[in-house]
Design a protein around this motif. Structure first.
Motif, PDB file in Angstrom:
ATOM      1  N   PRO A  19       0.803  -1.226   0.000  1.00 23.99           N
ATOM      2  CA  PRO A  19       0.000   0.000   0.000  1.00 23.99           C
ATOM      3  C   PRO A  19       0.838   1.279   0.000  1.00 23.99           C
ATOM      4  CG  PRO A  19      -0.813  -1.558   1.637  1.00 23.99           C
ATOM      5  CD  PRO A  19       0.512  -2.077   1.168  1.00 23.99           C
ATOM      6  N   ASN A  20       0.255   2.300  -0.609  1.00 25.92           N
ATOM      7  CA  ASN A  20       0.876   3.610  -0.687  1.00 25.92           C
ATOM      8  C   ASN A  20      -0.223   4.658  -0.541  1.00 25.92           C
ATOM      9  OD1 ASN A  20       3.014   5.517  -1.288  1.00 25.92           O
ATOM     10  ND2 ASN A  20       2.142   5.754  -3.325  1.00 25.92           N
ATOM     11  N   ASP A  28      -6.469  24.705  -5.687  1.00 27.98           N
ATOM     12  CA  ASP A  28      -6.835  25.100  -4.312  1.00 27.98           C
ATOM     13  C   ASP A  28      -7.505  23.993  -3.509  1.00 27.98           C
ATOM     14  OD1 ASP A  28      -5.834  27.718  -4.710  1.00 27.98           O
ATOM     15  OD2 ASP A  28      -7.730  28.334  -5.616  1.00 27.98           O
ATOM     16  N   HIS A  29      -7.373  22.759  -3.968  1.00 24.29           N
ATOM     17  CA  HIS A  29      -7.899  21.613  -3.222  1.00 24.29           C
ATOM     18  C   HIS A  29      -6.750  20.657  -2.925  1.00 24.29           C
ATOM     19  CE1 HIS A  29     -12.282  22.365  -3.710  1.00 24.29           C
ATOM     20  NE2 HIS A  29     -11.895  22.981  -4.817  1.00 24.29           N
ATOM     21  N   THR A  30      -6.883  19.925  -1.847  1.00 29.49           N
ATOM     22  CA  THR A  30      -5.906  18.900  -1.484  1.00 29.49           C
ATOM     23  C   THR A  30      -6.609  17.552  -1.426  1.00 29.49           C
ATOM     24  OG1 THR A  30      -4.561  20.457  -0.222  1.00 29.49           O
ATOM     25  CG2 THR A  30      -4.257  18.119   0.260  1.00 29.49           C
ATOM     26  N   PHE A  31      -6.067  16.576  -2.126  1.00 28.25           N
ATOM     27  CA  PHE A  31      -6.640  15.232  -2.190  1.00 28.25           C
ATOM     28  C   PHE A  31      -5.618  14.224  -1.667  1.00 28.25           C
ATOM     29  CE2 PHE A  31      -8.427  17.789  -5.598  1.00 28.25           C
ATOM     30  CZ  PHE A  31      -9.792  17.576  -5.472  1.00 28.25           C
ATOM     31  N   HIS A  32      -6.116  13.162  -1.056  1.00 29.59           N
ATOM     32  CA  HIS A  32      -5.269  12.067  -0.581  1.00 29.59           C
ATOM     33  C   HIS A  32      -5.741  10.783  -1.258  1.00 29.59           C
ATOM     34  CE1 HIS A  32      -3.633  14.760   2.452  1.00 29.59           C
ATOM     35  NE2 HIS A  32      -4.874  15.086   2.779  1.00 29.59           N
ATOM     36  N   PHE A  33      -4.826  10.104  -1.936  1.00 27.68           N
ATOM     37  CA  PHE A  33      -5.181   8.902  -2.670  1.00 27.68           C
ATOM     38  C   PHE A  33      -4.421   7.686  -2.153  1.00 27.68           C
ATOM     39  CE2 PHE A  33      -6.310  12.163  -5.871  1.00 27.68           C
ATOM     40  CZ  PHE A  33      -7.647  11.835  -5.993  1.00 27.68           C
ATOM     41  N   HIS A  34      -5.176   6.669  -1.749  1.00 29.69           N
ATOM     42  CA  HIS A  34      -4.616   5.369  -1.377  1.00 29.69           C
ATOM     43  C   HIS A  34      -4.409   4.557  -2.652  1.00 29.69           C
ATOM     44  CE1 HIS A  34      -5.534   5.766   3.003  1.00 29.69           C
ATOM     45  NE2 HIS A  34      -6.505   6.541   2.546  1.00 29.69           N
ATOM     46  N   LEU A  99      -9.816   0.292  -3.504  1.00 29.13           N
ATOM     47  CA  LEU A  99      -9.111   1.539  -3.198  1.00 29.13           C
ATOM     48  C   LEU A  99      -9.978   2.752  -3.531  1.00 29.13           C
ATOM     49  CD1 LEU A  99      -5.633   0.547  -4.613  1.00 29.13           C
ATOM     50  CD2 LEU A  99      -6.073   1.110  -2.219  1.00 29.13           C
ATOM     51  N   ASN A 100     -10.737   2.635  -4.613  1.00 28.23           N
ATOM     52  CA  ASN A 100     -11.631   3.717  -5.010  1.00 28.23           C
ATOM     53  C   ASN A 100     -12.676   3.977  -3.924  1.00 28.23           C
ATOM     54  OD1 ASN A 100     -13.307   5.478  -6.573  1.00 28.23           O
ATOM     55  ND2 ASN A 100     -12.602   4.474  -8.436  1.00 28.23           N
ATOM     56  N   LEU A 101     -13.251   2.911  -3.389  1.00 22.78           N
ATOM     57  CA  LEU A 101     -14.191   3.058  -2.271  1.00 22.78           C
ATOM     58  C   LEU A 101     -13.547   3.810  -1.107  1.00 22.78           C
ATOM     59  CD1 LEU A 101     -15.766  -0.533  -2.123  1.00 22.78           C
ATOM     60  CD2 LEU A 101     -16.958   1.571  -2.783  1.00 22.78           C
ATOM     61  N   LEU A 102     -12.324   3.437  -0.801  1.00 19.56           N
ATOM     62  CA  LEU A 102     -11.584   4.071   0.288  1.00 19.56           C
ATOM     63  C   LEU A 102     -11.315   5.543  -0.029  1.00 19.56           C
ATOM     64  CD1 LEU A 102     -10.091   3.554   2.996  1.00 19.56           C
ATOM     65  CD2 LEU A 102      -8.092   2.878   1.649  1.00 19.56           C
ATOM     66  N   ASN A 103     -10.957   5.834  -1.264  1.00 16.96           N
ATOM     67  CA  ASN A 103     -10.623   7.209  -1.641  1.00 16.96           C
ATOM     68  C   ASN A 103     -11.845   8.123  -1.697  1.00 16.96           C
ATOM     69  OD1 ASN A 103      -7.821   6.871  -1.815  1.00 16.96           O
ATOM     70  ND2 ASN A 103      -7.984   5.985  -3.859  1.00 16.96           N
ATOM     71  N   ILE A 104     -12.990   7.567  -2.055  1.00 14.20           N
ATOM     72  CA  ILE A 104     -14.228   8.364  -2.006  1.00 14.20           C
ATOM     73  C   ILE A 104     -14.477   8.841  -0.579  1.00 14.20           C
ATOM     74  CG2 ILE A 104     -16.738   8.232  -2.187  1.00 14.20           C
ATOM     75  CD1 ILE A 104     -16.292   6.368  -4.636  1.00 14.20           C
TER      76      ILE A 104
END
Length: 204
Positions: A19-20, A28-34, A99-104
């Motif tokens: 995992p990463n 102007d937005h910050t996103f975090h992606f697993h 991962l998509n579920l987690l990122n949502i």
């Protein structure tokens, strides 16, 4: 990675998990992606996706957007956040889907994802915009099936947006889309990537 396993394969059970998580700053937005091994662009957002995010502009049609071949979700999650649109995402890779579920949830996005082989789980749905960074390595037949399915799943005057490298088939994709939709515009060229847009004009 197992030689028979690819990021567009349904299962990644033969690929050891590693995992990463990364942070992506955009408009102007910050996103975090697993992310994880066995998914496309694990380390950071790929340049084709970045080029699409820079180029895309929503139309005025009332309707959801569809991210076809969504991976772990960057296109759908970012666009839904930026433009206050509900995003639906389809992804065949089970690990990328999870991962998509987690990122949502991680990004509190107005989005949902289906574990779907192309348009399998969105039959009967129509969209204002369909966006795809198609899985080139899956072959031209799969890529063109994404285009053909998009034509049938767009609302009248809805738009298909495609990002594809010139060396990986942008000219043949443009030709196919011109035949299918009757139009295909090159929105921009960005470091070898073409952003293509076709509009499903209403039949008179």
């Amino acid at each position: 990675m197992d030689k028979n396993t690819h990021y567009y394969s349904k299962t990644q059970e033969n690929v050891k998990s590693n995992p990463n998580i990364y942070t992506f700053h955009f408009m102007d937005h910050t996103f975090h992606f697993h992310t994880d091994s066995g998914v496309f662009s694990k380390e950071y957002i790929d340049y084709g996706t970045f080029a699409m995010l820079k180029a895309f502009k929503p139309n005025e049609i009332e309707g959801n957007i569809l991210d076809m071949g969504a991976g772990y979700g960057p296109i759908g999650i970012v666009l839904s956040t930026l433009y206050k649109k509900h995003a639906i995402m389809c992804e065949i890779n089970e690990r990328a889907y999870n991962l998509n579920l987690l990122n949502i949830k991680e990004n509190n996005a107005d989005a949902e994802v289906f574990h779907s082989d192309l348009y399998e789980k969105v039959q009967g749905m129509s969209f204002a915009s369909i966006i795809t960074n198609p899985p080139i390595r899956a072959g031209k037949q799969t890529v063109f099936a994404i285009y053909d399915g998009a034509f049938h799943h767009l609302l009248p005057n809805g738009e298909l947006w495609v990002v594809i490298q010139k060396k990986q088939g942008a000219p043949s994709s443009k030709e196919h889309l011109e035949k299918l939709f009757g139009n295909c515009e090159i929105i921009t060229r960005d470091k070898g990537y073409y952003i293509l847009k076709s509009i499903k004009h209403e039949q008179k």
